[in-house]
Enzyme design. Structure first.
Site, short mmCIF file in Angstrom:
data_model
loop_
_atom_site.label_atom_id
_atom_site.label_comp_id
_atom_site.label_asym_id
_atom_site.label_seq_id
_atom_site.Cartn_x
_atom_site.Cartn_y
_atom_site.Cartn_z
N LYS A 47 2.57 -4.42 -3.55
CA LYS A 47 1.62 -3.65 -4.36
C LYS A 47 1.54 -2.21 -3.86
O LYS A 47 0.48 -1.66 -3.61
CB LYS A 47 0.26 -4.32 -4.34
CG LYS A 47 0.30 -5.66 -5.05
CD LYS A 47 -1.02 -6.32 -5.08
CE LYS A 47 -0.86 -7.66 -5.79
NZ LYS A 47 -1.83 -8.61 -5.36
N TYR A 84 4.05 1.66 -3.92
CA TYR A 84 5.23 2.42 -4.32
C TYR A 84 5.81 3.14 -3.11
O TYR A 84 5.18 3.20 -2.05
CB TYR A 84 4.88 3.44 -5.41
CG TYR A 84 4.30 2.81 -6.65
CD1 TYR A 84 5.06 1.99 -7.46
CD2 TYR A 84 2.98 3.04 -7.01
CE1 TYR A 84 4.53 1.41 -8.60
CE2 TYR A 84 2.44 2.47 -8.15
CZ TYR A 84 3.22 1.66 -8.94
OH TYR A 84 2.69 1.09 -10.06
N ILE A 143 -0.38 3.43 -3.07
CA ILE A 143 -0.87 2.12 -3.48
C ILE A 143 -0.77 1.96 -5.00
O ILE A 143 -0.89 2.92 -5.75
CB ILE A 143 -2.31 1.85 -2.99
CG1 ILE A 143 -3.32 2.78 -3.64
CG2 ILE A 143 -2.39 1.94 -1.47
CD1 ILE A 143 -4.77 2.44 -3.33
N CYS A 144 -0.51 0.74 -5.43
CA CYS A 144 -0.36 0.43 -6.85
C CYS A 144 -1.74 0.25 -7.48
O CYS A 144 -2.48 -0.65 -7.12
CB CYS A 144 0.47 -0.84 -7.01
SG CYS A 144 0.65 -1.35 -8.72
N LEU A 145 -2.05 1.12 -8.43
CA LEU A 145 -3.32 1.04 -9.14
C LEU A 145 -3.13 0.96 -10.65
O LEU A 145 -4.08 1.02 -11.40
CB LEU A 145 -4.18 2.27 -8.82
CG LEU A 145 -4.61 2.44 -7.37
CD1 LEU A 145 -5.31 3.78 -7.18
CD2 LEU A 145 -5.51 1.31 -6.94
#
Length: 165
Positions: free
Chosen positions: A109, A111, A116-118
């Site tokens: 989760k 990149y 952070i992946c949101l």
């Protein structure tokens, strides 16, 4: 993204932004930065009052580069991380991409560069609330929940160690 009652209450305590301006907008950006700092101060003070203090943040002189520390407690141990992000030139239409560089590659989760992946949950909420949402809301609805989910998983997989005194 369905928000719990406690999340809604905490979110309502964070002042909303009034100025739609990004780094290229001169005096309007200065006003937006003032609003961002006011919201961050209120958010941090609310967190401290609730014994939920979990980050420190500062910016460069023009407010385009932000950096600091964030932490999460899991099983009574503190896990601390450097946090950083740049304000996109299309801000506030585009949310900042919050990065925890030392966790780069340790979770799916995330990149490249530790961002952070949101995208699935937070970005649609951000888009519906332009220009009212700012950095404090990105931390409250983005980074905070991300840490709450990812830190326990990273600990269980032996990918991170607690901060030692």
């Amino acid at each position: 993204m369905e928000l719990s009652e406690s999340t809604k209450k905490a979110l309502k305590a964070i002042p909303l932004m009034r100025t739609k301006a990004g780094p290229r907008d001169g005096d309007s950006w200065v006003q937006r930065l003032k609003e961002e700092y006011e919201a961050l101060i209120a958010f941090i003070n609310n967190n401290k009052a609730a014994d939920l203090d979990w980050f420190r943040l500062e910016s460069n002189s023009d407010g385009t580069r932000w950096f600091g520390k964030c932490w999460h407690y899991h099983n009574m141990l503190r896990y601390e991380f450097d946090v950083e992000f740049d304000i996109p030139v299309t801000y506030p239409t585009t949310a900042p991409e919050i990065a925890l560089p030392e966790l780069d590659g340790k979770t799916a989760k995330m990149y490249r560069g530790g961002r952070i992946c949101l995208s699935d949950h937070f970005k649609p909420l951000w888009a519906r609330n332009v220009p009212k949402f700012g950095i404090a809301q990105a931390f409250s609805l983005g980074l905070g929940p991300w840490l709450a989910v990812e830190v326990p998983d990273l600990v269980d997989r032996g990918m991170i160690q607690p901060k030692t005194a």
